[in-house]
Motif scaffolding. Structure first.
Motif, PDB file in Angstrom:
ATOM      1  N   LEU A   8      -5.622 -14.704   2.291  1.00 39.83           N
ATOM      2  CA  LEU A   8      -5.100 -13.925   3.414  1.00 39.83           C
ATOM      3  C   LEU A   8      -5.657 -12.508   3.452  1.00 39.83           C
ATOM      4  O   LEU A   8      -5.250 -11.704   4.284  1.00 39.83           O
ATOM      5  CB  LEU A   8      -3.568 -13.867   3.337  1.00 39.83           C
ATOM      6  CG  LEU A   8      -2.849 -15.218   3.423  1.00 39.83           C
ATOM      7  CD1 LEU A   8      -1.379 -15.056   3.077  1.00 39.83           C
ATOM      8  CD2 LEU A   8      -3.016 -15.830   4.799  1.00 39.83           C
ATOM      9  N   ASP A   9      -6.596 -12.204   2.558  1.00 46.60           N
ATOM     10  CA  ASP A   9      -7.165 -10.859   2.528  1.00 46.60           C
ATOM     11  C   ASP A   9      -7.865 -10.487   3.829  1.00 46.60           C
ATOM     12  O   ASP A   9      -8.001  -9.302   4.144  1.00 46.60           O
ATOM     13  CB  ASP A   9      -8.165 -10.726   1.371  1.00 46.60           C
ATOM     14  CG  ASP A   9      -7.473 -10.512   0.023  1.00 46.60           C
ATOM     15  OD1 ASP A   9      -6.258 -10.237   0.026  1.00 46.60           O
ATOM     16  OD2 ASP A   9      -8.141 -10.619  -1.012  1.00 46.60           O
TER      17      ASP A   9
ATOM     18  N   ASN B 264     -15.089  -3.713   0.039  1.00 46.90           N
ATOM     19  CA  ASN B 264     -13.749  -3.137   0.048  1.00 46.90           C
ATOM     20  C   ASN B 264     -12.881  -3.721  -1.053  1.00 46.90           C
ATOM     21  O   ASN B 264     -12.046  -3.029  -1.643  1.00 46.90           O
ATOM     22  CB  ASN B 264     -13.075  -3.368   1.408  1.00 46.90           C
ATOM     23  CG  ASN B 264     -13.630  -2.445   2.472  1.00 46.90           C
ATOM     24  OD1 ASN B 264     -14.162  -1.395   2.161  1.00 46.90           O
ATOM     25  ND2 ASN B 264     -13.519  -2.858   3.732  1.00 46.90           N
ATOM     26  N   ARG B 265     -13.044  -5.022  -1.352  1.00 48.23           N
ATOM     27  CA  ARG B 265     -12.267  -5.651  -2.424  1.00 48.23           C
ATOM     28  C   ARG B 265     -12.623  -5.026  -3.763  1.00 48.23           C
ATOM     29  O   ARG B 265     -11.755  -4.785  -4.598  1.00 48.23           O
ATOM     30  CB  ARG B 265     -12.494  -7.167  -2.444  1.00 48.23           C
ATOM     31  CG  ARG B 265     -11.792  -7.909  -1.315  1.00 48.23           C
ATOM     32  CD  ARG B 265     -11.675  -9.387  -1.627  1.00 48.23           C
ATOM     33  NE  ARG B 265     -12.968 -10.031  -1.748  1.00 48.23           N
ATOM     34  CZ  ARG B 265     -13.634 -10.587  -0.752  1.00 48.23           C
ATOM     35  NH1 ARG B 265     -13.128 -10.550   0.463  1.00 48.23           N
ATOM     36  NH2 ARG B 265     -14.792 -11.177  -0.941  1.00 48.23           N
TER      37      ARG B 265
ATOM     38  N   ALA C  71      -1.351  -2.269   5.421  1.00 50.57           N
ATOM     39  CA  ALA C  71      -2.061  -3.416   4.870  1.00 50.57           C
ATOM     40  C   ALA C  71      -1.080  -4.481   4.393  1.00 50.57           C
ATOM     41  O   ALA C  71      -1.298  -5.682   4.598  1.00 50.57           O
ATOM     42  CB  ALA C  71      -2.958  -2.961   3.719  1.00 50.57           C
ATOM     43  N   ILE C  72       0.013  -4.067   3.766  1.00 46.59           N
ATOM     44  CA  ILE C  72       1.023  -5.019   3.302  1.00 46.59           C
ATOM     45  C   ILE C  72       1.638  -5.743   4.480  1.00 46.59           C
ATOM     46  O   ILE C  72       1.822  -6.970   4.454  1.00 46.59           O
ATOM     47  CB  ILE C  72       2.102  -4.278   2.472  1.00 46.59           C
ATOM     48  CG1 ILE C  72       1.514  -3.824   1.132  1.00 46.59           C
ATOM     49  CG2 ILE C  72       3.306  -5.187   2.236  1.00 46.59           C
ATOM     50  CD1 ILE C  72       2.432  -2.918   0.336  1.00 46.59           C
TER      51      ILE C  72
ATOM     52  N   HIS D  71      -0.251 -12.109  -5.470  1.00 47.67           N
ATOM     53  CA  HIS D  71      -1.466 -11.387  -5.089  1.00 47.67           C
ATOM     54  C   HIS D  71      -1.266  -9.901  -4.813  1.00 47.67           C
ATOM     55  O   HIS D  71      -2.031  -9.066  -5.304  1.00 47.67           O
ATOM     56  CB  HIS D  71      -2.125 -12.066  -3.894  1.00 47.67           C
ATOM     57  CG  HIS D  71      -3.490 -11.552  -3.559  1.00 47.67           C
ATOM     58  ND1 HIS D  71      -4.493 -11.420  -4.510  1.00 47.67           N
ATOM     59  CD2 HIS D  71      -4.032 -11.126  -2.376  1.00 47.67           C
ATOM     60  CE1 HIS D  71      -5.589 -10.948  -3.927  1.00 47.67           C
ATOM     61  NE2 HIS D  71      -5.335 -10.748  -2.649  1.00 47.67           N
ATOM     62  N   LEU D  72      -0.229  -9.536  -4.050  1.00 52.37           N
ATOM     63  CA  LEU D  72      -0.062  -8.142  -3.626  1.00 52.37           C
ATOM     64  C   LEU D  72       0.568  -7.253  -4.699  1.00 52.37           C
ATOM     65  O   LEU D  72       0.532  -6.028  -4.559  1.00 52.37           O
ATOM     66  CB  LEU D  72       0.812  -8.062  -2.367  1.00 52.37           C
ATOM     67  CG  LEU D  72       0.196  -8.427  -1.027  1.00 52.37           C
ATOM     68  CD1 LEU D  72       1.154  -8.044   0.087  1.00 52.37           C
ATOM     69  CD2 LEU D  72      -1.143  -7.757  -0.821  1.00 52.37           C
ATOM     70  N   HIS D  73       1.189  -7.828  -5.704  1.00 53.90           N
ATOM     71  CA  HIS D  73       1.980  -7.057  -6.673  1.00 53.90           C
ATOM     72  C   HIS D  73       3.080  -6.288  -5.946  1.00 53.90           C
ATOM     73  O   HIS D  73       3.398  -5.141  -6.299  1.00 53.90           O
ATOM     74  CB  HIS D  73       1.113  -6.081  -7.473  1.00 53.90           C
ATOM     75  CG  HIS D  73       0.085  -6.736  -8.337  1.00 53.90           C
ATOM     76  ND1 HIS D  73      -0.487  -6.103  -9.432  1.00 53.90           N
ATOM     77  CD2 HIS D  73      -0.477  -7.959  -8.301  1.00 53.90           C
ATOM     78  CE1 HIS D  73      -1.362  -6.908 -10.006  1.00 53.90           C
ATOM     79  NE2 HIS D  73      -1.377  -8.043  -9.332  1.00 53.90           N
ATOM     80  N   HIS D  74       3.686  -6.932  -4.963  1.00 57.38           N
ATOM     81  CA  HIS D  74       4.710  -6.274  -4.143  1.00 57.38           C
ATOM     82  C   HIS D  74       5.810  -7.296  -3.868  1.00 57.38           C
ATOM     83  O   HIS D  74       5.787  -7.989  -2.853  1.00 57.38           O
ATOM     84  CB  HIS D  74       4.092  -5.776  -2.836  1.00 57.38           C
ATOM     85  CG  HIS D  74       5.019  -4.914  -2.024  1.00 57.38           C
ATOM     86  ND1 HIS D  74       5.351  -3.627  -2.399  1.00 57.38           N
ATOM     87  CD2 HIS D  74       5.682  -5.158  -0.869  1.00 57.38           C
ATOM     88  CE1 HIS D  74       6.170  -3.100  -1.496  1.00 57.38           C
ATOM     89  NE2 HIS D  74       6.395  -4.024  -0.571  1.00 57.38           N
TER      90      HIS D  74
END
Length: 284
Positions: A129-130, A139-140, A185-186, A209-212
């Motif tokens: 989903l990036d 950018n990654r 972004a989130i 993935h997001l650490h969120h």
């Protein structure tokens, strides 16, 4: 918020953990071991980035606690706990084994999980989903480097806080909550995840993935992110009625101190009667 005592067992139907990053200096393996030692469940999903191959290409950091995590997971699988491993982008080398099963350990690209109350969730690491946040390959890489810098700064800040007797504080989490571009972004990522689940006719999506860590409802779709074990020390848990909860490790910053696990209803902390719904998972 209800916190469990240090000796309490955690009984539930299903658990999701991701972004452990074994092999990275940022991994909080000690905290994860405390959870695994107390865990009793039917199925455990490992939702990607369990081993950080990217970090080990730069520098191998593999203390004994990282071995203990691997041994504990294998021990749990021998105790009739089903393990479903969905590799992520940091451990994508293991994706070539998708479709194979080793004892109670099953490796797959993603899965469909049916909760005890009959809802169906897509389980995926989430790096696919990036595109939603317009990530190019450059950018990654830049994002990965910037994140590692944040984590190094955070480690030094928290060493000073530990000496001062203050609890752990995450600089990376502060940036995600207070920097407008990070928050946008989130949100874009979550929106793409919701669309993916809706297009497949599912009730929700569970990812990492997001650490969120988050549990959020978007109209009829439930978005769940199980967080990580480098900052948040969180897991997603399904109780025996099919409800989903975030379980958060709460400590004083000292790795040797026992964690309290909070944000989970008391009925999950004690053994609960099984429902009539069979535990089921579709793997693709």
């Amino acid at each position: 918020m209800q916190a469990l005592n240090a000796e309490d067992r955690i009984h539930c139907r299903t658990v999701w953990i991701s972004d452990v990053h074994l092999g990275s200096v940022h991994c909080k393996a000690e905290a994860l071991l405390q959870l695994l030692d107390r865990l009793r469940c039917e199925r455990l999903y490992l939702v990607g980035d369990i081993v950080d191959v990217w970090a080990m290409r730069r520098r191998v950091h593999w203390p004994e606690t990282h071995n203990q995590v691997i041994r504990k997971l294998l021990k749990l699988s021998r105790q009739q706990m089903e393990l479903v491993y969905i590799p992520g982008n940091h451990d994508q080398n293991f994706r070539e084994f998708a479709g194979n099963q080793f004892g109670q350990l099953r490796i797959c690209h993603n899965a469909i999980h049916r909760t005890a109350d009959g809802r169906r969730f897509l389980v995926t690491h989430g790096d696919e989903l990036d595109f939603a946040v317009r990530y190019s390959r450059l950018n990654r890489v830049i994002g990965d480097v910037a994140y590692n810098v944040l984590m190094w700064v955070s480690r030094w800040i928290n060493r000073a806080r530990e000496i001062a007797g203050k609890p752990y504080w995450s600089l990376a989490k502060w940036v995600k909550l207070h920097v407008a571009q990070a928050e946008e972004a989130i949100r874009a990522y979550q929106h793409a995840a919701v669309i993916l689940a809706r297009d497949q006719g599912l009730d929700g999506i569970i990812c990492g993935h997001l650490h969120h860590p988050a549990i959020e409802r978007h109209d009829s779709i439930l978005y769940c992110n199980d967080g990580d074990w480098v900052e948040s020390c969180t897991a997603l848990i399904e109780d025996f009625s099919g409800q989903l909860h975030l379980l958060r490790g709460v400590g004083d910053g000292d790795a040797s101190s026992p964690l309290l696990f909070a944000d989970i209803p008391g009925r999950v902390a004690a053994p609960a009667a099984r429902t009539d719904h069979p535990a089921s998972v579709g793997v693709r």
